[in-house]
Design an enzyme around this catalytic site. Structure first.
Site, PDB file in Angstrom:
ATOM      1  N   LYS A 158     103.253 144.328 -95.035  1.00 30.13           N
ATOM      2  CA  LYS A 158     103.413 145.205 -93.871  1.00 30.13           C
ATOM      3  C   LYS A 158     104.421 146.313 -94.127  1.00 30.13           C
ATOM      4  CE  LYS A 158     102.055 141.790 -90.363  1.00 30.13           C
ATOM      5  NZ  LYS A 158     101.671 140.719 -91.293  1.00 30.13           N
ATOM      6  N   GLU A 317      95.624 148.587 -86.879  1.00 29.65           N
ATOM      7  CA  GLU A 317      96.172 148.111 -85.613  1.00 29.65           C
ATOM      8  C   GLU A 317      97.325 148.991 -85.159  1.00 29.65           C
ATOM      9  OE1 GLU A 317      96.581 143.957 -85.208  1.00 29.65           O
ATOM     10  OE2 GLU A 317      94.874 143.488 -86.485  1.00 29.65           O
ATOM     11  N   GLU A 330      99.748 147.881 -88.683  1.00 28.12           N
ATOM     12  CA  GLU A 330      99.291 147.382 -89.970  1.00 28.12           C
ATOM     13  C   GLU A 330      97.797 147.601 -90.087  1.00 28.12           C
ATOM     14  OE1 GLU A 330      99.490 143.098 -90.219  1.00 28.12           O
ATOM     15  OE2 GLU A 330      99.145 142.874 -88.076  1.00 28.12           O
ATOM     16  N   ASN A 332      94.563 145.272 -91.397  1.00 27.06           N
ATOM     17  CA  ASN A 332      94.078 143.977 -91.866  1.00 27.06           C
ATOM     18  C   ASN A 332      92.860 144.220 -92.745  1.00 27.06           C
ATOM     19  OD1 ASN A 332      95.831 142.017 -90.633  1.00 27.06           O
ATOM     20  ND2 ASN A 332      94.964 142.639 -88.677  1.00 27.06           N
ATOM     21  N   GLU A 338      87.356 139.065 -83.935  1.00 25.25           N
ATOM     22  CA  GLU A 338      86.771 139.755 -82.781  1.00 25.25           C
ATOM     23  C   GLU A 338      85.798 140.863 -83.160  1.00 25.25           C
ATOM     24  OE1 GLU A 338      90.908 141.442 -83.652  1.00 25.25           O
ATOM     25  OE2 GLU A 338      89.920 139.473 -83.586  1.00 25.25           O
ATOM     26  N   ARG A 383      87.848 133.453 -76.861  1.00 27.90           N
ATOM     27  CA  ARG A 383      87.912 132.413 -77.878  1.00 27.90           C
ATOM     28  C   ARG A 383      88.061 131.062 -77.181  1.00 27.90           C
ATOM     29  NH1 ARG A 383      91.755 134.975 -82.660  1.00 27.90           N
ATOM     30  NH2 ARG A 383      91.052 137.137 -82.435  1.00 27.90           N
ATOM     31  N   ARG A 586      86.227  97.648 -39.866  1.00 32.94           N
ATOM     32  CA  ARG A 586      87.591  97.404 -40.334  1.00 32.94           C
ATOM     33  C   ARG A 586      87.944  95.920 -40.340  1.00 32.94           C
ATOM     34  NH1 ARG A 586      92.739  96.571 -40.404  1.00 32.94           N
ATOM     35  NH2 ARG A 586      92.648  95.428 -38.442  1.00 32.94           N
ATOM     36  N   ASP A 587      88.295  95.375 -39.181  1.00 35.21           N
ATOM     37  CA  ASP A 587      88.874  94.036 -39.172  1.00 35.21           C
ATOM     38  C   ASP A 587      87.868  92.950 -39.549  1.00 35.21           C
ATOM     39  OD1 ASP A 587      91.068  92.440 -38.995  1.00 35.21           O
ATOM     40  OD2 ASP A 587      90.908  92.095 -36.839  1.00 35.21           O
ATOM     41  N   ALA A 588      86.598  93.176 -39.244  1.00 33.92           N
ATOM     42  CA  ALA A 588      85.608  92.146 -39.573  1.00 33.92           C
ATOM     43  C   ALA A 588      85.508  91.965 -41.082  1.00 33.92           C
ATOM     44  CB  ALA A 588      84.248  92.520 -38.981  1.00 33.92           C
ATOM     45  N   ASP A 693     104.043  95.916 -33.245  1.00 30.51           N
ATOM     46  CA  ASP A 693     105.112  95.554 -34.167  1.00 30.51           C
ATOM     47  C   ASP A 693     104.952  94.084 -34.491  1.00 30.51           C
ATOM     48  OD1 ASP A 693     107.781  96.091 -35.538  1.00 30.51           O
ATOM     49  OD2 ASP A 693     108.209  94.324 -34.304  1.00 30.51           O
ATOM     50  N   LYS A 756      96.925  91.508 -28.855  1.00 38.57           N
ATOM     51  CA  LYS A 756      96.399  91.279 -30.212  1.00 38.57           C
ATOM     52  C   LYS A 756      96.628  89.823 -30.614  1.00 38.57           C
ATOM     53  CE  LYS A 756      97.036  93.103 -34.928  1.00 38.57           C
ATOM     54  NZ  LYS A 756      95.633  93.300 -35.231  1.00 38.57           N
ATOM     55  N   HIS A 786      92.087  91.761 -28.192  1.00 35.55           N
ATOM     56  CA  HIS A 786      91.575  91.557 -29.557  1.00 35.55           C
ATOM     57  C   HIS A 786      91.870  90.128 -29.973  1.00 35.55           C
ATOM     58  CE1 HIS A 786      91.091  92.382 -33.941  1.00 35.55           C
ATOM     59  NE2 HIS A 786      92.119  91.557 -34.065  1.00 35.55           N
ATOM     60  N   HIS A 788      90.494  86.732 -32.829  1.00 33.19           N
ATOM     61  CA  HIS A 788      89.650  86.233 -33.917  1.00 33.19           C
ATOM     62  C   HIS A 788      88.998  84.932 -33.466  1.00 33.19           C
ATOM     63  CE1 HIS A 788      91.103  88.942 -37.263  1.00 33.19           C
ATOM     64  NE2 HIS A 788      91.963  89.209 -36.281  1.00 33.19           N
ATOM     65  N   THR A 921     100.623  91.258 -39.738  1.00 33.12           N
ATOM     66  CA  THR A 921     101.045  92.057 -40.884  1.00 33.12           C
ATOM     67  C   THR A 921     102.159  93.022 -40.457  1.00 33.12           C
ATOM     68  OG1 THR A 921      98.765  92.004 -41.656  1.00 33.12           O
ATOM     69  CG2 THR A 921     100.234  93.552 -42.734  1.00 33.12           C
TER      70      THR A 921
END
Length: 1193
Positions: A158, A317, A330, A332, A338, A383, A586-588, A693, A756, A786, A788, A921
């Protein structure tokens, strides 16, 4: 001779022509060559690899040349070898390094001479700018396709090139007069010219040996790194220094020269889009160059080329500053990566020109005079590399699993080893494919490039395609005003939107399932039913089939939306007849199938449900255990479930379970976390919030009530029923419940009162007493019950409650009802028929819905707890229905499956030890964890009391004793609490008061940085379950969204040859078929699984977890040796808190053990020094396995 003839090499035309008609002797072939200017030459070797040899071979074949490839041993499967007529290995295996082989110039020349080669083309890189190689080629009597050796020598340096430019009066950037080798010379330049500067390798390019330095502090280090890198890359560490221009453009000119001193330019390319001095995207011609600037640059490029008598193809370039001043950098002396975009805009085959000029043709003979060269349109090249832009562009290696490229009008591909099955080696450049697009305008070319990038499908290795897409859509690129450091200066380019890679991720899961079986926790065996589930037909009141594409009739949901929660409460209270909430979603399934029912199976029956249950109080579909189980075991996003179901069921209120101050977690969270969660839940579809709760601690309950009220949801404040209020010896009596209800009502926050009964212990007479007392005192308050059906008395309890004044009760579809689930909807409807409490639902439609669930339950048979009928023993052990099946699964995981009777008995004793607490829970989990701990360690009630000070209680038990779950009615059991805590804190008020508010913005930022996107729902999930959410996101990154996979194939592999479909999204369906499972590889312990995907064979590599299984037998801790610490139960070591040699005090944590959802801290039984640590994080241990020894201090 070191070169080896490739087995397939020789003649690629042999497959085209009949035997005996060699094209080299055929008349047609001769006529083609006769029309060529190089008819006296017949064979060319390309001393390179990857895409450029293939590019050159194609042109060579068009010129009737026979082609020869060379390759390293590591490149023996390279595509360039297969594209040539002949191919030879460079040296013997191990003789050269993978890169060194392509730098072995003498060896390559030997191969050329041995096989009748006339010409050698160096391509770019490797030996292309090596003057000595070019000279040796010519000395060997061969033709070098490139500039003369002396020109390469002059321009390759160069500093020399710079001197030539100055001699030609072409402007250059201020820099050192020559190459420099010592730091002191660089320092002298900066003292005179200042910063910034750029250090460049004098004998090479491609960004190697190049550093920008902006201050004195970095100069010495940058110089040393640049020289070291240059020496490594080019064999010469010499550099030169220039003043660095800020935000310049990089413009290069394509040049062609012949052997007669003629030089032409093929116009310019804009190569400004670079990363660390390496080009990423190139454009031709320059978009916005003024005519004056363009002409000046082109003229200077030709001037220098003529001055050095340039032959063949080269590139001059330049840098262009912001004042449109250009500076020579420079030349090349080779073909450039390219070059394709110049070919596209000029129509000139540069490689053909190279070869023919090397053979002696003049530019005029080739028709390449300046007046005949013009530009048409624009071209862009990207590229495509196997680099990971999200990880500093680090090269990725591995096998390409899927390769599908772009095509179409104006799209050109120049690829190397780019095909499905190809292995991307770490030894070479990461370039995979060059993608070039041409169009009449820059904008059309840019859009065409984007389209082409989107068409690519490359799987198995990471690519820079997401980055290229981001780059091409940036406003600066759209304007065409990029500069050389644009990428480094623009961090937003790295906000990438990656390809979802859904199909290959799905195949990875299916492959793992085929080899290793299901990874879903708790699954035993495969589904009993593997056929297609038949959806029911719903009828209107006249018996005509209902059109499910039409909107369902309005329900209570419309009242909530239009008039609000208060109007809903009034409408519920004014309703004639008993209202029902369906718990099947859900719960079932939580109670019967360990919460394992997937979203897709609810979606498939959602529209029918919207019609059949249009008059329902609500549908319970979200919250509680379904939230974290969706993440943990189903690999689904519960928020996605909520949104999808809401769209399909717009008329029935959705209800969720909210654990008061815990949200949906198992311990208290800061108040702002609960508010944020409820806000998102209301926004995305929840209408009624059943807030409870677990200890009936009003202060904890109130947190949830306030959060829901603020979010605009229906506040269903809930009292948890426990024990037997008819038994005067029990502490939970009518007075207790009525006092709690008085607090709730007086808050002014409650819209509906919930009762519940988690365990199903509310007897009919108790229901009459409790509901009747509430109704008498609060005649306008809606009551929702609710329970069971554990003992089998659920329907009787509901009938009694209805007579006493309850407004709504919970039922499940018949085939998902009974035992630990809710009472049967069909049984209740029959019991109420003809009474004033008759719900008056269409029983035909209710049964039709059940026909779907009866089939589906067989699909989920691997999760059955195999409960054979009612269990009146529940009145003794009081295990909640929703917990019982999970407790059975946990017992099996912990190796306690054969001790289920002892576990139930231990549950009673654990409840007594904890003070006879309300069991919902998460407190029910506390009792369950303690019960399993007792069974695992062979402890009874008295044993726990006696050894409390030395036992490592489960983490949930310690959290309960600390007060992290609230304050139990009647207080904590003493002295057990104090002994168990061993000095840990004791809270006497609600935990949320001691917690700092969650930094929601920071959590969102962290998720976004880690996973590239975060919604408020993601934030809410991460707050509730940080590790669970993180594990889920990692799973999704690996296997993608599995919620689209039919359950049959989620739980079990398909049969070989069985075709099935997966709808990724509307209009995108994958047609899949498993073809084979390959043999076990002894070397890797993996198998190849072959699938057909949309008719295309794909394969995935799966580690066989059953291969070479090492059975680790761990020593057991000696219970008589107090220095030995054993695992309190079976599980996985998730955290190690100590190392050998650590000093610990009594009670210090040593390790954390996890089993299913239970975690416990293993602590030091006494003070001392840790020795013989026997486990690592991730190890599975059995009960009593030795963890470590602690020598007493």
């Amino acid at each position: 001779m070191a070169a080896h003839l490739d087995h397939h090499s020789g003649d690629q035309y042999a497959e085209v022509f009949d035997e005996g008609h060699d094209p080299r002797q055929h008349g047609v072939h001769q006529r083609i060559r006769a029309n060529s200017s190089i008819m006296h030459l017949n064979k060319i070797l390309v001393a390179n690899r990857g895409e450029i040899p293939i590019r050159i071979f194609r042109t060579a074949h068009e010129l009737s040349l026979h082609t020869v490839a060379v390759y390293s041993y590591e490149d023996r499967l390279g595509m360039h070898r297969q594209k040539a007529d002949e191919a030879y290995q460079i040296g013997k295996r191990g003789q050269y390094t993978p890169v060194g082989a392509y730098l072995a110039g003498d060896e390559i020349i030997k191969i050329a001479l041995a096989h009748g080669v006339n010409m050698i083309h160096p391509g770019y890189g490797f030996l292309s700018e090596n003057a000595e190689f070019a000279r040796n080629v010519e000395k060997a009597g061969l033709i070098f396709v490139g500039p003369q050796p002396k020109v390469i020598e002059g321009l390759g340096d160069k500093v020399s090139a710079r001197a030539i430019a100055i001699e030609c009066q072409v402007p250059v950037v201020p820099g050192t007069d020559g190459a420099v080798e010592r730091y002191e010379e660089v320092k002298k330049f900066t003292d005179e010219h200042g910063f910034p500067i750029i250090i460049k390798a004098a004998f090479g390019g491609g960004g190697r040996g190049m550093r920008v330095v902006r201050n004195q502090e970095d100069l010495k280090d940058s110089f040393e790194r640049a020289t070291s890198e240059a020496k490594s890359a080019f064999g010469n560490g010499t550099v030169f220094v220039e003043r660095f221009l800020d935000k310049p453009k990089h413009i290069e000119v394509q040049l062609l020269g012949d052997n007669h001193g003629n030089v032409v330019h093929l116009y310019e390319r804009d190569c400004s889009v670079q990363r660390r001095h390496q080009k990423v995207v190139e454009l031709a011609p320059g978009k916005d160059l003024s005519r004056e600037t363009r002409d000046a640059i082109l003229a200077d490029a030709v001037k220098i080329a003529k001055h050095v008598q340039l032959r063949n193809a080269s590139t001059a370039e330049f840098l262009l500053d912001q004042q449109d001043r250009h500076y020579f950098i420079e030349i090349n002396p080779r073909i450039q990566v390219e070059h394709t975009i110049t070919e596209e805009i000029t129509g000139i085959d540069i490689v053909a020109a190279q070869i023919q000029i090397a053979a002696g043709a003049s530019l005029q003979e080739l028709g390449l005079t300046q007046d005949r060269i013009s530009v048409r349109g624009f071209a862009i090249q990207c590229r495509i590399t196997t680099e990971d832009p999200a990880n500093g562009f680090s090269p990725d290696t591995g096998k390409i699993e899927v390769y599908r490229s772009a095509g179409g009008n104006g799209v050109r591909l120049d690829a190397g080893t780019a095909y499905a099955g190809a292995f991307i080696s770490p030894h070479y450049d990461s370039l995979l494919t060059k993608l070039t697009c041409r169009a009449s305008t820059y904008e059309i070319a840019r859009r065409k490039m984007l389209r082409a990038l989107v068409e690519f499908r490359i799987r198995g290795v990471k690519t820079n395609i997401p980055f290229l897409t981001s780059l091409l859509t940036h406003p600066t690129f759209i304007e065409g005003t990029c500069w050389t450091t644009f990428i480094d200066d623009t961090p937003e380019l790295f906000s990438l939107v990656s390809s979802q890679n859904r199909a290959q991720k799905l195949l990875a899961y299916l492959g793992d399932l085929a080899v290793n079986g299901s990874s879903i926790k708790g699954q035993l065996g495969e589904p009993k039913f593997k056929g297609d589930i038949i959806n029911p037909i719903i009828h209107d009141s006249h018996g005509k089939p209902i059109d499910l594409t039409k909107a369902p009739p309005h329900g209570f949901k419309q009242i909530i939306d239009k008039e609000g929660p208060e109007a809903f409460a009034k409408a519920v209270r004014a309703h004639k007849g008993l209202l029902l909430m369906d718990t099947t979603w859900r719960d079932a399934h939580q109670s019967l199938l360990a919460t394992r029912v997937r979203t897709v199976d609810m979606i498939n029956i959602a529209k029918e449900t919207a019609f059949a249950y249009a008059e329902a109080y609500s549908i319970e579909c979200w919250g509680g255990a379904t939230f974290d189980v969706a993440f943990r075991f189903l690999y689904e996003d519960p928020w996605d479930r909520l949104r999808k179901l809401r769209r399909l069921v717009p008329n029935v209120p959705f209800q969720m379970l909210l654990r008061g101050a815990n949200g949906v977690a198992y311990s208290s969270l800061p108040d702002n976390a609960i508010e944020h969660f409820c806000e998102q839940a209301k926004k995305y579809g929840v209408d009624v919030f059943r807030i409870f709760d677990a200890l009936n601690d009003y202060d904890q309950l109130e947190v949830g009530m306030k959060a829901v009220h603020k979010a605009g949801g229906v506040v269903e404040a809930t009292v948890c029923y426990s024990g037997d209020m008819l038994n005067p010896e029990k502490k939970y009596n009518l007075e207790y419940y009525m006092n709690l209800i008085d607090k709730i009502v007086s808050s002014g926050l409650c819209h509906v009162l919930g009762i519940k009964d988690m365990a199903g212990v509310l007897k009919p007479r108790a229901a009459t007493l409790l509901i009747g007392s509430i109704r008498k005192k609060y005649p306008d308050l809606p009551i929702h019950l609710h329970c069971h059906d554990s003992a089998g008395t659920g329907v009787a309890t509901y009938v009694a409650a209805a007579e006493a004044g309850v407004d709504a009760v919970d039922t499940a579809t018949d085939s998902m009802s009974g035992t630990t689930s809710q009472p049967s909807v069909g049984a209740l409807l029959a019991s109420m028929q003809g009474s004033e409490h008759d719900p008056k639902l269409n029983t035909y439609n209710i049964r039709a819905i059940d026909s779907y669930w009866s089939q589906l339950r067989l699909v989920y048979s691997p999760f059955e707890a195999h409960l054979t009928g009612p269990d009146p023993e529940v009145y003794e052990h009081e295990i909640p229905g929703g917990q019982l099946t999970n407790l059975i699964f946990q017992a099996q995981q912990l190796g306690l499956g054969t001790q289920w009777a002892q576990t139930k008995k231990a549950y009673e004793q654990a409840n007594d030890l904890l003070g006879d607490i309300v069991k919902v829970t998460p407190t029910s989990k506390v009792v369950g964890d303690l019960a399993q701990f007792m069974v695992s360690n062979k402890l009874d009630y008295q044993g726990v009391i006696d050894k409390a000070e030395e036992l490592d209680f489960p983490g949930s038990v310690l959290e309960f004793f600390e007060g992290l779950m609230g304050q139990p009615y009647g207080g904590f059991p003493e002295p057990l609490r104090t002994k168990a805590l061993r000095g840990r804190r004791k809270l006497d008020k609600r935990p949320g008061l001691t917690l700092e508010p969650v930094d929601l913005a920071k959590i969102k930022k962290d998720i976004n940085e880690k996973y590239g996107g975060a919604s408020e729902c993601d934030v809410a999930s991460a707050v509730m379950y940080p590790k669970v959410y993180d594990d889920y996101r990692k799973w999704i990154q690996k296997f993608g969204d599995l919620s689209v996979l039919p359950t049959r194939y989620f739980l079990a592999k398909p049969e070989i040859g069985e075709e099935f479909h997966v709808e990724l999204e509307k209009g995108k369906v994958l047609i899949l078929k498993m073809l084979a499972i390959g043999p076990l590889s002894d070397a890797t312990g993996s198998r190849e699984v072959f699938y057909e995907l949309n008719g295309e064979v794909r394969q995935v590599t799966v580690d066989d977890k059953n291969a070479a299984v090492e059975n680790v037998s761990r020593p057991k801790a000696d219970s008589n040796d107090s220095s030995q610490v054993g695992a309190p139960m079976s599980g996985v070591v998730v955290e190690i808190r100590v190392k050998d040699g650590h000093e610990v005090k009594k009670g210090d944590p040593i390790a954390v053990l996890s089993a299913m959802k239970m975690e416990m801290v293993i602590s030091a039984p006494h003070s001392g020094k840790v020795a013989s640590l026997s486990v690592h994080e991730g190890d599975s241990v059995d009960s009593k396995d030795l963890i470590c020894k602690i020598a007493k201090a």
